[in-house]
Design a protein around this motif. Structure first.
Motif, mmCIF file in Angstrom:
data_model
loop_
_atom_site.group_PDB
_atom_site.id
_atom_site.type_symbol
_atom_site.label_atom_id
_atom_site.label_comp_id
_atom_site.label_asym_id
_atom_site.label_seq_id
_atom_site.Cartn_x
_atom_site.Cartn_y
_atom_site.Cartn_z
ATOM 1 N N GLY A 1 -4.263 -11.705 8.871
ATOM 2 C CA GLY A 1 -5.036 -12.535 7.941
ATOM 3 C C GLY A 1 -5.532 -11.740 6.741
ATOM 4 O O GLY A 1 -5.177 -10.565 6.569
ATOM 5 N N PRO A 2 -6.357 -12.368 5.895
ATOM 6 C CA PRO A 2 -6.856 -11.730 4.673
ATOM 7 C C PRO A 2 -7.561 -10.395 4.910
ATOM 8 O O PRO A 2 -8.302 -10.248 5.876
ATOM 9 C CB PRO A 2 -7.834 -12.766 4.119
ATOM 10 N N SER A 3 -7.284 -9.434 4.036
ATOM 11 C CA SER A 3 -7.838 -8.070 4.060
ATOM 12 C C SER A 3 -7.287 -7.215 5.203
ATOM 13 O O SER A 3 -7.814 -6.143 5.460
ATOM 14 C CB SER A 3 -9.371 -8.062 4.122
ATOM 15 N N THR A 4 -6.261 -7.695 5.884
ATOM 16 C CA THR A 4 -5.692 -6.919 6.982
ATOM 17 C C THR A 4 -4.503 -6.098 6.497
ATOM 18 O O THR A 4 -3.604 -6.630 5.867
ATOM 19 C CB THR A 4 -5.213 -7.847 8.117
ATOM 20 N N PRO A 5 -4.513 -4.773 6.787
ATOM 21 C CA PRO A 5 -3.327 -3.975 6.491
ATOM 22 C C PRO A 5 -2.363 -4.070 7.660
ATOM 23 O O PRO A 5 -2.779 -4.066 8.814
ATOM 24 C CB PRO A 5 -3.887 -2.553 6.368
ATOM 25 N N VAL A 6 -1.084 -4.151 7.369
ATOM 26 C CA VAL A 6 -0.107 -4.273 8.438
ATOM 27 C C VAL A 6 1.206 -3.644 7.988
ATOM 28 O O VAL A 6 1.574 -3.711 6.819
ATOM 29 C CB VAL A 6 0.044 -5.767 8.831
ATOM 30 N N GLU A 7 1.858 -2.971 8.940
ATOM 31 C CA GLU A 7 3.140 -2.351 8.604
ATOM 32 C C GLU A 7 4.259 -3.300 9.001
ATOM 33 O O GLU A 7 4.282 -3.793 10.128
ATOM 34 C CB GLU A 7 3.261 -1.033 9.379
ATOM 35 N N ILE A 8 5.154 -3.573 8.074
ATOM 36 C CA ILE A 8 6.233 -4.507 8.386
ATOM 37 C C ILE A 8 7.616 -3.868 8.234
ATOM 38 O O ILE A 8 7.803 -2.919 7.474
ATOM 39 C CB ILE A 8 6.185 -5.788 7.505
ATOM 40 N N ILE B 1 0.834 -1.198 0.000
ATOM 41 C CA ILE B 1 0.000 0.000 0.000
ATOM 42 C C ILE B 1 0.869 1.249 0.000
ATOM 43 O O ILE B 1 0.646 2.192 -0.741
ATOM 44 C CB ILE B 1 -0.943 0.011 1.232
ATOM 45 N N GLU B 2 1.869 1.259 0.846
ATOM 46 C CA GLU B 2 2.856 2.333 0.813
ATOM 47 C C GLU B 2 4.136 1.857 1.476
ATOM 48 O O GLU B 2 4.130 0.864 2.204
ATOM 49 C CB GLU B 2 2.316 3.615 1.458
ATOM 50 N N ALA B 3 5.232 2.557 1.207
ATOM 51 C CA ALA B 3 6.518 2.149 1.777
ATOM 52 C C ALA B 3 7.449 3.344 1.835
ATOM 53 O O ALA B 3 7.373 4.229 0.991
ATOM 54 C CB ALA B 3 7.141 1.042 0.919
ATOM 55 N N GLN B 4 8.284 3.369 2.857
ATOM 56 C CA GLN B 4 9.288 4.421 2.923
ATOM 57 C C GLN B 4 10.483 3.971 3.752
ATOM 58 O O GLN B 4 10.430 2.932 4.411
ATOM 59 C CB GLN B 4 8.712 5.732 3.476
ATOM 60 N N LEU B 5 11.531 4.771 3.676
ATOM 61 C CA LEU B 5 12.728 4.486 4.453
ATOM 62 C C LEU B 5 12.641 5.266 5.750
ATOM 63 O O LEU B 5 12.455 6.475 5.746
ATOM 64 C CB LEU B 5 13.973 4.906 3.652
ATOM 65 N N ASP B 6 12.757 4.543 6.871
ATOM 66 C CA ASP B 6 12.717 5.180 8.183
ATOM 67 C C ASP B 6 14.140 5.151 8.745
ATOM 68 O O ASP B 6 14.798 4.118 8.681
ATOM 69 C CB ASP B 6 11.760 4.385 9.088
ATOM 70 N N LYS B 7 14.582 6.285 9.283
ATOM 71 C CA LYS B 7 15.964 6.366 9.776
ATOM 72 C C LYS B 7 16.287 5.287 10.798
ATOM 73 O O LYS B 7 17.349 4.697 10.781
ATOM 74 C CB LYS B 7 16.231 7.749 10.382
ATOM 75 N N GLY B 8 15.351 5.041 11.683
ATOM 76 C CA GLY B 8 15.609 4.063 12.727
ATOM 77 C C GLY B 8 15.295 2.640 12.306
ATOM 78 O O GLY B 8 16.073 1.713 12.559
ATOM 79 N N LYS B 9 14.167 2.453 11.645
ATOM 80 C CA LYS B 9 13.669 1.094 11.376
ATOM 81 C C LYS B 9 14.083 0.520 10.030
ATOM 82 O O LYS B 9 13.878 -0.647 9.756
ATOM 83 C CB LYS B 9 12.134 1.082 11.477
ATOM 84 N N GLY B 10 14.629 1.379 9.165
ATOM 85 C CA GLY B 10 14.987 0.913 7.818
ATOM 86 C C GLY B 10 13.773 0.948 6.913
ATOM 87 O O GLY B 10 12.918 1.817 7.032
ATOM 88 N N SER B 11 13.677 -0.051 6.038
ATOM 89 C CA SER B 11 12.560 -0.105 5.106
ATOM 90 C C SER B 11 11.273 -0.455 5.852
ATOM 91 O O SER B 11 11.191 -1.474 6.534
ATOM 92 C CB SER B 11 12.857 -1.164 4.036
#
Ligand code: GDP
Ligand code: MG
Length: 375
Positions: A315-322, A264-274
């Motif tokens: 599970g299915p249809s769940t948004p999650v940040e990894i 859905i979206e992605a960015q580079l975080d200084k602390g967490k990386g991708s």
């Protein structure tokens, strides 16, 4: 397909290359096995075999599929298909109230009974209405929606078209309708700003009739819900209609298989990386899963829900940040979990290498920044 060699075409048709060469010869084309055939030649041959050419399929979709196939072809045992929450996008003309509606839905539904839940914006969120979950995408520009569509796949199950009752149908309203229709996504019309004295819902209905959206009261089959996103009025009725369409659509998935879905979206975080927000479309994603995401890969290190909570699975249809990816993927990229890290790395590295080589980073991306302003 834009082009295919004789050999590749033969393989796709399940025929011997020599047979294809012979057919081509009969059609007056001299060809060798490695010869690239143009679209016309491919269509001619396919017509000979009564095979329809899928116009929409592009070459890069094909190689995505190939890479996403497990090389060892270990068959996954499918489980049962179960109901999954509908995934909804909100579209409409600038200033007609998309952001206000997304906030209103989230504020009224997410915080209820979610004591201590600090909502964070990860590009999507899930709410509960009448005991059922609904997932909303609130990504700027709806990139995932449009990019996936350009690739022939789909993230949204239905769309809410917001039309301000005091302003009526505007150019971006019509663009939104066309995109939803092209993607074959059902539309619910939310006639917004009903609290305004100048609100004229009949005019909205009249104008939309000209674009093929005819209200049920007028003999059509489009659901219109009058709302005030600002005052939070009509939201419950709107969500009821979403659930109604979801029931008719029978959206299902198999939570027992390895997860797959879309960025859905992605960015580079200084602390967490991708950091990437993924929408799981099938299967269940777990912490520790080896994963290929677009042209990058890794192991899911941590997962955070839309409420900012650490979760172990989605599970299915769940948004999650990894976190845990080697690089930052693009919105609209697909992801697939593999059974082991070695396979994921191999496939990820191959894809990353090719991306560099072919400068795929500049891949064709359809953005609709002019259609969907910052949501
Ligand atoms: P977007 O561009 O579609 O995201 O529209 P926004 O949500 O940013 O809303 C644009 C403006 O319309 C803001 O000033 C909102 O406060 C206002 N607005 C949105 N919904 C309503 C509504 O139901 N009633 C009234 N009176 N104003 C609204
Ligand atoms: Mg907005």
């Amino acid at each position: 397909y834009e082009s295919l060699s004789v050999g590749e075409l033969a393989k796709k048709l399940g025929k011997e290359p020599s047979e294809i060469i012979k057919k081509l010869f009969m059609l007056g084309v001299m060809a060798t096995i490695n010869q690239e055939l143009d679209k016309d030649a491919i269509e001619l041959i396919c017509a000979e075999y009564d095979v329809e050419v899928e116009e929409e399929v592009r070459i890069d979709v094909t190689d995505l599929e190939i890479y996403f196939e497990d090389p060892e072809e270990e068959e996954e045992v499918p489980g049962e298909l179960t109901e999954r929450p509908p995934v909804v996008t909100i579209m409409g003309h600038v200033d007609h109230g998309k952001t206000t509606l997304l906030d209103s839905i989230r504020n009224t539904k997410v915080t209820q009974g979610e004591a201590g839940g600090i909502t964070q914006h990860i590009g999507a969120y899930q709410i509960t209405a009448s005991g059922k979950k609904i997932t909303f995408l609130d990504t700027p520009g709806h990139e995932a929606f449009t990019t996936m569509r350009a690739r022939g796949a789909k993230v949204t199950d239905l769309t809410i078209l917001v039309v301000a009752a005091d302003d009526g149908v505007m150019p971006q309203t019509i663009e939104a309708i066309n995109h939803a229709k092209a993607a074959e996504v059902p539309i619910i019309v939310a006639v917004n700003k009903m609290d305004k004295p100048a609100a004229n819902p009949d005019r909205v209905m009249q104008e939309l009739t000209e674009h093929g959206l005819v209200a049920e009261d007028w003999g059509g089959d489009t659901i219109f819900v009058p709302i005030s996103a600002l005052k939070g009025e009509g939201i419950d009725q709107l969500l009821e209609m979403v659930l109604l369409i979801a029931e008719v659509g029978e959206f299902t998935a198999d939570p027992s298989i390895r997860a797959r879905g879309t960025v859905i979206e992605a960015q580079l975080d200084k602390g967490k990386g991708s950091v990437a927000t993924l929408l799981v479309q099938n299967g269940t994603l777990h912490v520790g899963d080896p994963i290929v995401v677009g042209n990058t890969y890794g192991r899911v290190r941590a997962m955070v829900s839309d409420l900012g909570r650490r979760v172990k699975e989605a599970g299915p249809s769940t948004p999650v940040e990894i976190t845990g990816l080697s690089d930052v993927p693009f919105a609209g990229d697909r992801f697939v979990v593999f059974k082991d890290e070695k396979t994921a790395r191999q496939i990820g590295e191959t894809r990353a290498g090719e991306a560099l080589q072919e400068q795929r980073v500049e891949k064709t991306r359809v953005t609709l920044d002019n259609l969907f302003d910052q949501m």
